[in-house]
Design a protein around this motif. Structure first.
Motif, mmCIF file in Angstrom:
data_model
loop_
_atom_site.group_PDB
_atom_site.id
_atom_site.type_symbol
_atom_site.label_atom_id
_atom_site.label_comp_id
_atom_site.label_asym_id
_atom_site.label_seq_id
_atom_site.Cartn_x
_atom_site.Cartn_y
_atom_site.Cartn_z
ATOM 1 N N THR A 19 56.448 33.476 34.871
ATOM 2 C CA THR A 19 57.614 32.803 35.430
ATOM 3 C C THR A 19 57.211 31.769 36.468
ATOM 4 O OG1 THR A 19 59.105 34.644 34.992
ATOM 5 C CG2 THR A 19 59.723 33.160 36.786
ATOM 6 N N ALA A 20 56.258 32.111 37.332
ATOM 7 C CA ALA A 20 55.823 31.162 38.364
ATOM 8 C C ALA A 20 55.274 29.884 37.738
ATOM 9 C CB ALA A 20 54.775 31.813 39.261
ATOM 10 N N SER A 22 55.501 28.803 34.421
ATOM 11 C CA SER A 22 56.424 28.130 33.500
ATOM 12 C C SER A 22 57.562 27.451 34.247
ATOM 13 C CB SER A 22 56.989 29.139 32.486
ATOM 14 O OG SER A 22 55.961 29.709 31.708
ATOM 15 N N LEU A 23 58.025 28.076 35.315
ATOM 16 C CA LEU A 23 59.064 27.440 36.117
ATOM 17 C C LEU A 23 58.519 26.197 36.812
ATOM 18 C CD1 LEU A 23 61.878 27.367 37.353
ATOM 19 C CD2 LEU A 23 61.096 29.005 39.084
ATOM 20 N N ALA A 24 57.269 26.250 37.245
ATOM 21 C CA ALA A 24 56.650 25.060 37.840
ATOM 22 C C ALA A 24 56.686 23.898 36.857
ATOM 23 C CB ALA A 24 55.213 25.367 38.263
ATOM 24 N N HIS A 25 56.328 24.164 35.605
ATOM 25 C CA HIS A 25 56.340 23.114 34.590
ATOM 26 C C HIS A 25 57.759 22.633 34.328
ATOM 27 C CE1 HIS A 25 54.438 21.614 30.559
ATOM 28 N NE2 HIS A 25 55.176 20.693 31.139
ATOM 29 N N ALA A 26 58.704 23.565 34.244
ATOM 30 C CA ALA A 26 60.095 23.190 33.988
ATOM 31 C C ALA A 26 60.645 22.308 35.105
ATOM 32 C CB ALA A 26 60.950 24.443 33.824
ATOM 33 N N LEU A 27 60.337 22.645 36.347
ATOM 34 C CA LEU A 27 60.805 21.836 37.469
ATOM 35 C C LEU A 27 60.126 20.476 37.489
ATOM 36 C CD1 LEU A 27 60.919 24.590 40.247
ATOM 37 C CD2 LEU A 27 62.878 23.458 39.171
ATOM 38 N N ALA A 28 58.851 20.436 37.091
ATOM 39 C CA ALA A 28 58.147 19.156 37.021
ATOM 40 C C ALA A 28 58.796 18.231 35.997
ATOM 41 C CB ALA A 28 56.678 19.391 36.677
ATOM 42 N N LEU A 29 59.319 18.804 34.930
ATOM 43 C CA LEU A 29 59.993 17.992 33.913
ATOM 44 C C LEU A 29 61.278 17.367 34.438
ATOM 45 C CD1 LEU A 29 59.569 20.156 30.673
ATOM 46 C CD2 LEU A 29 58.372 18.046 31.275
ATOM 47 N N THR A 30 61.811 17.888 35.527
ATOM 48 C CA THR A 30 63.003 17.288 36.126
ATOM 49 C C THR A 30 62.638 16.176 37.106
ATOM 50 O OG1 THR A 30 63.155 18.790 38.043
ATOM 51 C CG2 THR A 30 64.160 19.539 35.964
ATOM 52 N N ASP A 40 47.726 36.151 44.439
ATOM 53 C CA ASP A 40 47.461 37.386 43.703
ATOM 54 C C ASP A 40 45.955 37.516 43.486
ATOM 55 O OD1 ASP A 40 47.242 39.510 41.941
ATOM 56 O OD2 ASP A 40 48.812 38.810 40.598
ATOM 57 N N PRO A 41 45.315 38.590 43.948
ATOM 58 C CA PRO A 41 43.869 38.739 43.756
ATOM 59 C C PRO A 41 43.427 38.649 42.300
ATOM 60 C CG PRO A 41 44.662 40.365 45.327
ATOM 61 C CD PRO A 41 45.884 39.698 44.756
ATOM 62 N N GLN A 42 44.327 38.937 41.354
ATOM 63 C CA GLN A 42 43.961 38.828 39.947
ATOM 64 C C GLN A 42 43.765 37.376 39.525
ATOM 65 O OE1 GLN A 42 46.199 41.991 37.435
ATOM 66 N NE2 GLN A 42 47.559 41.526 39.150
ATOM 67 N N GLY A 43 44.392 36.438 40.216
ATOM 68 C CA GLY A 43 44.205 35.014 39.949
ATOM 69 C C GLY A 43 44.727 34.553 38.606
ATOM 70 N N ASN A 44 45.719 35.235 38.055
ATOM 71 C CA ASN A 44 46.195 34.863 36.722
ATOM 72 C C ASN A 44 46.923 33.528 36.699
ATOM 73 O OD1 ASN A 44 45.142 37.175 35.546
ATOM 74 N ND2 ASN A 44 47.017 38.356 35.829
ATOM 75 N N ALA A 45 47.655 33.219 37.760
ATOM 76 C CA ALA A 45 48.312 31.915 37.813
ATOM 77 C C ALA A 45 47.278 30.801 37.876
ATOM 78 C CB ALA A 45 49.253 31.848 39.014
ATOM 79 N N THR A 46 46.202 31.054 38.613
ATOM 80 C CA THR A 46 45.125 30.073 38.736
ATOM 81 C C THR A 46 44.504 29.771 37.376
ATOM 82 O OG1 THR A 46 44.634 30.757 40.999
ATOM 83 C CG2 THR A 46 42.878 29.635 39.802
ATOM 84 N N SER A 47 44.095 30.807 36.659
ATOM 85 C CA SER A 47 43.468 30.592 35.355
ATOM 86 C C SER A 47 44.482 30.093 34.332
ATOM 87 C CB SER A 47 42.820 31.893 34.854
ATOM 88 O OG SER A 47 43.791 32.925 34.724
ATOM 89 N N GLY A 48 45.728 30.508 34.459
ATOM 90 C CA GLY A 48 46.740 30.120 33.488
ATOM 91 C C GLY A 48 47.058 28.643 33.490
#
Length: 284
Positions: A19-20, A22-30, A40-48
């Motif tokens: 969500t973090a 995909s929402l970033a991309h959706a807002l960028a499209l506006t 998040d220590p897992q860093g999934n948003a970073t790698s994603g």
């Protein structure tokens, strides 16, 4: 004030990181410039979003936070990546619950229209710092009963954070992994919408394999499968977030890209029709 939205839930597997990003991309499209902050220590948003983790998290480092901004290949989206020190910070704590708030305040005069913070699946010091820094919280919740029980704890944590940050509000509860054919899904939705005293997004995020596949390609589902149900849902969520005034209502449209983004364009739609109709709606 720069809008800061935390995407938080202490339960994992509810679509928080998806969500973090995909929402970033959706807002960028506006037409908005968005900063994704990964605590998040897992860093999934970073790698994603195709960025590498760094030794020390720029969100909490001694250097100016602007020094930690990293460009992404997503137009209008920049990132503050996760650091490998976040796990230690999660265990040993931070010197102040306001540390992240003070750091993000340094970005007040930048051209960002919103900051999205991807929180760890816990209510520990990293999430507490994110809540103290936030103007609003978006709470993804899987359409099952165990996540519903955890929602109460998170809402209590948000209300507790208000003692340090009186500006914080629940931006919205987001139903994810939504299966309209499942009786349990319909029961959970009915209970959330009828009994919850917090706002619930009209948009729901359906179960969709494209949503799960996209991060492995370092792409959002909106770019990876723009006509998929998941992509269309996140585009609608972006429009709903804008309609709720959770981000700047007058974006920096004169900037073709976010402050640290690369100048080369990236294809955002492999379909033959645009993602947005002329009136801002999502075409069928």
């Amino acid at each position: 004030m720069l809008p800061v939205l935390s995407v938080a839930n202490q339960k994992g597997g509810v679509g928080k990181t998806t969500t973090a990003t995909s929402l970033a991309h959706a807002l960028a499209l506006t037409g908005r410039n968005i900063l994704v902050v990964d605590v998040d220590p897992q860093g999934n948003a970073t790698s994603g979003i195709g960025v590498e983790m760094v030794p020390a998290s720029p969100a909490f480092a001694a250097d100016p936070v602007s020094a930690g901004l990293v460009p992404t290949t997503w137009p209008r989206v920049s990132a503050i990546p996760a650091g490998r020190d976040l796990q230690s910070l999660a265990i040993h704590g931070l010197p102040s619950p306001m540390a992240l708030r003070h750091r993000l305040a340094q970005l007040a005069d930048t051209a960002f229209d919103a900051v999205l913070i991807d929180c760890p699946p816990s209510l520990g010091p990293l999430t507490q710092n994110a809540l103290a820094a936030s103007s609003a919280v978006i709470v993804p919740i899987q359409c099952e009963y165990y996540p519903l029980e955890g929602l109460v704890q998170l809402l209590a944590a948000v209300h507790q954070a208000a003692s340090l940050n009186p500006d914080i509000a629940i931006g919205g509860v987001l139903l994810t992994m939504y299966d309209p054919a499942a009786h349990l899904t319909r029961e959970v939705e009915a209970e959330v919408r009828a009994k919850l005293h917090e706002p619930v997004f009209t948009t729901v995020i359906p179960r969709d394999t494209a949503v799960a596949e996209a991060p492995s390609h370092c792409r959002s589902v909106i770019d990876y499968a723009p006509r998929s149900p998941g992509a269309r849902a996140y585009v609608r969520l972006g429009l709903e977030v804008v309609a709720r005034s959770l981000v700047n209502t007058n974006p920096y449209r004169d900037n073709a890209h976010s402050p640290s983004a690369p100048t080369r364009p990236v294809a955002q739609n492999s379909g033959s029709r645009p993602l947005f109709a002329s009136n801002g709606a999502v075409p069928p």
